[in-house]
Design a protein around this motif. Sequence first.
Motif, PDB file in Angstrom:
ATOM      1  N   GLU A  88       0.789  -1.235   0.000  1.00  0.00           N
ATOM      2  CA  GLU A  88       0.000   0.000   0.000  1.00  0.00           C
ATOM      3  C   GLU A  88       0.819   1.283   0.000  1.00  0.00           C
ATOM      4  O   GLU A  88       0.345   2.297  -0.489  1.00  0.00           O
ATOM      5  CB  GLU A  88      -0.903   0.049   1.241  1.00  0.00           C
ATOM      6  N   ASP A  89       1.962   1.286   0.627  1.00  0.00           N
ATOM      7  CA  ASP A  89       2.673   2.535   0.917  1.00  0.00           C
ATOM      8  C   ASP A  89       3.743   2.905  -0.105  1.00  0.00           C
ATOM      9  O   ASP A  89       4.863   3.272   0.239  1.00  0.00           O
ATOM     10  CB  ASP A  89       3.284   2.471   2.323  1.00  0.00           C
ATOM     11  N   GLN A  90       3.363   2.867  -1.378  1.00  0.00           N
ATOM     12  CA  GLN A  90       4.305   3.242  -2.441  1.00  0.00           C
ATOM     13  C   GLN A  90       4.731   4.713  -2.313  1.00  0.00           C
ATOM     14  O   GLN A  90       5.835   5.065  -2.705  1.00  0.00           O
ATOM     15  CB  GLN A  90       3.687   2.993  -3.818  1.00  0.00           C
ATOM     16  N   THR A  91       3.871   5.546  -1.752  1.00  0.00           N
ATOM     17  CA  THR A  91       4.228   6.962  -1.595  1.00  0.00           C
ATOM     18  C   THR A  91       5.417   7.115  -0.651  1.00  0.00           C
ATOM     19  O   THR A  91       6.349   7.865  -0.950  1.00  0.00           O
ATOM     20  CB  THR A  91       3.037   7.783  -1.075  1.00  0.00           C
ATOM     21  N   TYR A  92       5.395   6.394   0.463  1.00  0.00           N
ATOM     22  CA  TYR A  92       6.519   6.463   1.397  1.00  0.00           C
ATOM     23  C   TYR A  92       7.764   5.823   0.794  1.00  0.00           C
ATOM     24  O   TYR A  92       8.876   6.293   1.023  1.00  0.00           O
ATOM     25  CB  TYR A  92       6.165   5.813   2.729  1.00  0.00           C
ATOM     26  N   GLN A  93       7.577   4.771   0.045  1.00  0.00           N
ATOM     27  CA  GLN A  93       8.714   4.146  -0.618  1.00  0.00           C
ATOM     28  C   GLN A  93       9.370   5.145  -1.575  1.00  0.00           C
ATOM     29  O   GLN A  93      10.592   5.283  -1.611  1.00  0.00           O
ATOM     30  CB  GLN A  93       8.296   2.887  -1.370  1.00  0.00           C
ATOM     31  N   ARG A  94       8.553   5.849  -2.339  1.00  0.00           N
ATOM     32  CA  ARG A  94       9.071   6.829  -3.301  1.00  0.00           C
ATOM     33  C   ARG A  94       9.820   7.946  -2.580  1.00  0.00           C
ATOM     34  O   ARG A  94      10.878   8.387  -3.032  1.00  0.00           O
ATOM     35  CB  ARG A  94       7.907   7.387  -4.126  1.00  0.00           C
ATOM     36  N   GLY A 111      -5.139  12.861  -4.697  1.00  0.00           N
ATOM     37  CA  GLY A 111      -5.645  12.389  -3.413  1.00  0.00           C
ATOM     38  C   GLY A 111      -4.629  12.396  -2.290  1.00  0.00           C
ATOM     39  O   GLY A 111      -3.794  13.285  -2.176  1.00  0.00           O
ATOM     40  N   ILE A 112      -4.713  11.369  -1.453  1.00  0.00           N
ATOM     41  CA  ILE A 112      -3.830  11.261  -0.291  1.00  0.00           C
ATOM     42  C   ILE A 112      -2.377  11.076  -0.712  1.00  0.00           C
ATOM     43  O   ILE A 112      -1.463  11.543  -0.029  1.00  0.00           O
ATOM     44  CB  ILE A 112      -4.297  10.137   0.677  1.00  0.00           C
ATOM     45  N   ALA A 113      -2.147  10.423  -1.849  1.00  0.00           N
ATOM     46  CA  ALA A 113      -0.779  10.269  -2.345  1.00  0.00           C
ATOM     47  C   ALA A 113      -0.184  11.639  -2.653  1.00  0.00           C
ATOM     48  O   ALA A 113       0.982  11.902  -2.340  1.00  0.00           O
ATOM     49  CB  ALA A 113      -0.748   9.376  -3.585  1.00  0.00           C
ATOM     50  N   MET A 162       3.092  13.013  -0.644  1.00  0.00           N
ATOM     51  CA  MET A 162       4.346  13.265  -1.360  1.00  0.00           C
ATOM     52  C   MET A 162       4.712  14.752  -1.370  1.00  0.00           C
ATOM     53  O   MET A 162       5.886  15.103  -1.216  1.00  0.00           O
ATOM     54  CB  MET A 162       4.281  12.693  -2.769  1.00  0.00           C
ATOM     55  N   VAL A 163       3.730  15.627  -1.525  1.00  0.00           N
ATOM     56  CA  VAL A 163       4.024  17.067  -1.512  1.00  0.00           C
ATOM     57  C   VAL A 163       4.515  17.482  -0.125  1.00  0.00           C
ATOM     58  O   VAL A 163       5.481  18.239  -0.001  1.00  0.00           O
ATOM     59  CB  VAL A 163       2.802  17.888  -1.968  1.00  0.00           C
ATOM     60  N   TYR A 164       3.882  16.978   0.919  1.00  0.00           N
ATOM     61  CA  TYR A 164       4.341  17.304   2.271  1.00  0.00           C
ATOM     62  C   TYR A 164       5.755  16.761   2.494  1.00  0.00           C
ATOM     63  O   TYR A 164       6.613  17.453   3.054  1.00  0.00           O
ATOM     64  CB  TYR A 164       3.395  16.755   3.342  1.00  0.00           C
ATOM     65  N   GLY A 165       6.005  15.530   2.033  1.00  0.00           N
ATOM     66  CA  GLY A 165       7.327  14.932   2.210  1.00  0.00           C
ATOM     67  C   GLY A 165       8.420  15.687   1.474  1.00  0.00           C
ATOM     68  O   GLY A 165       9.484  15.966   2.038  1.00  0.00           O
ATOM     69  N   VAL A 166       8.170  16.036   0.222  1.00  0.00           N
ATOM     70  CA  VAL A 166       9.163  16.809  -0.538  1.00  0.00           C
ATOM     71  C   VAL A 166       9.348  18.182   0.105  1.00  0.00           C
ATOM     72  O   VAL A 166      10.480  18.652   0.264  1.00  0.00           O
ATOM     73  CB  VAL A 166       8.753  16.939  -2.024  1.00  0.00           C
ATOM     74  N   PRO A 183      13.361  15.124  -6.610  1.00  0.00           N
ATOM     75  CA  PRO A 183      12.082  15.636  -6.115  1.00  0.00           C
ATOM     76  C   PRO A 183      11.067  15.894  -7.224  1.00  0.00           C
ATOM     77  O   PRO A 183       9.869  15.678  -7.025  1.00  0.00           O
ATOM     78  CB  PRO A 183      12.465  16.936  -5.405  1.00  0.00           C
ATOM     79  N   GLU A 184      11.530  16.326  -8.383  1.00  0.00           N
ATOM     80  CA  GLU A 184      10.604  16.609  -9.480  1.00  0.00           C
ATOM     81  C   GLU A 184       9.872  15.349  -9.922  1.00  0.00           C
ATOM     82  O   GLU A 184       8.695  15.399 -10.273  1.00  0.00           O
ATOM     83  CB  GLU A 184      11.351  17.254 -10.660  1.00  0.00           C
ATOM     84  N   GLN A 185      10.565  14.210  -9.910  1.00  0.00           N
ATOM     85  CA  GLN A 185       9.922  12.940 -10.259  1.00  0.00           C
ATOM     86  C   GLN A 185       8.835  12.585  -9.237  1.00  0.00           C
ATOM     87  O   GLN A 185       7.771  12.098  -9.602  1.00  0.00           O
ATOM     88  CB  GLN A 185      10.953  11.808 -10.335  1.00  0.00           C
ATOM     89  N   VAL A 186       9.144  12.818  -7.981  1.00  0.00           N
ATOM     90  CA  VAL A 186       8.173  12.526  -6.920  1.00  0.00           C
ATOM     91  C   VAL A 186       6.956  13.434  -7.070  1.00  0.00           C
ATOM     92  O   VAL A 186       5.810  12.981  -6.972  1.00  0.00           O
ATOM     93  CB  VAL A 186       8.818  12.681  -5.526  1.00  0.00           C
ATOM     94  N   LEU A 187       7.200  14.710  -7.343  1.00  0.00           N
ATOM     95  CA  LEU A 187       6.085  15.659  -7.488  1.00  0.00           C
ATOM     96  C   LEU A 187       5.249  15.347  -8.726  1.00  0.00           C
ATOM     97  O   LEU A 187       4.020  15.491  -8.696  1.00  0.00           O
ATOM     98  CB  LEU A 187       6.610  17.085  -7.522  1.00  0.00           C
ATOM     99  N   LYS A 188       5.893  14.893  -9.780  1.00  0.00           N
ATOM    100  CA  LYS A 188       5.150  14.501 -10.984  1.00  0.00           C
ATOM    101  C   LYS A 188       4.246  13.312 -10.665  1.00  0.00           C
ATOM    102  O   LYS A 188       3.073  13.279 -11.066  1.00  0.00           O
ATOM    103  CB  LYS A 188       6.115  14.146 -12.112  1.00  0.00           C
ATOM    104  N   GLN A 189       4.780  12.337  -9.954  1.00  0.00           N
ATOM    105  CA  GLN A 189       3.980  11.176  -9.560  1.00  0.00           C
ATOM    106  C   GLN A 189       2.832  11.615  -8.646  1.00  0.00           C
ATOM    107  O   GLN A 189       1.715  11.106  -8.764  1.00  0.00           O
ATOM    108  CB  GLN A 189       4.856  10.148  -8.853  1.00  0.00           C
ATOM    109  N   ALA A 190       3.091  12.559  -7.760  1.00  0.00           N
ATOM    110  CA  ALA A 190       2.043  13.071  -6.864  1.00  0.00           C
ATOM    111  C   ALA A 190       0.905  13.682  -7.668  1.00  0.00           C
ATOM    112  O   ALA A 190      -0.273  13.426  -7.394  1.00  0.00           O
ATOM    113  CB  ALA A 190       2.638  14.102  -5.902  1.00  0.00           C
TER     114      ALA A 190
END
Length: 161
Positions: A103-109, A132-134, A138-142, A120-127
């Motif tokens: 379930e937690d692919q967002t934390y893995q990323r 939603g919650i992802a 991810m935005v909060y994490g970055v 970070p740009e890759q993570v934000l693109k995925q976000a």
Amino acid sequence: LDDDLFEADGSPNKYNLPVSTLITNILYHLGLGLFLLGRWEQAGDVYAQLLDLAAQFSKSDLGTDDMFVSSLHWTFMALQRLGRFSEASTLLESLPPDPSIVEDQTYQRLTEMYRGLVDPEQVLKQAEEQGGIAYATMVYGVGSWYFCQERRDEAVSLWKS
């Protein structure tokens, strides 16, 4: 974990596998509350305790690495907020090279970003793609990572988006 119970999930994943127990879920949310209150030392202590339990859960018959990865993320962030950057970096080495994530692919990323495996740009693109919650996670994490890297204007801008 002997006296703990697998937590029935209100929204089961596609494999119908539990990713946490009652105790690990309580500790996760206690740590999150402390982190969001700015009590990073206490949050880090809770998450360190949770990391030990999550590692045991990962090794159980039904276990996945979901709780371990999410706990690792928040422990890393708490250590970063405390200025304990070396300890935070060392912590990332405990992440399995190919974690079993349901379930937690967002934390893995995000942990991949902290390790320099994705930017970070890759993570934000995925976000953006997931929404939603992802997106929020991810935005909060970055943003938190930017904040701790002295990129505070970028962090605030992200948090406001």
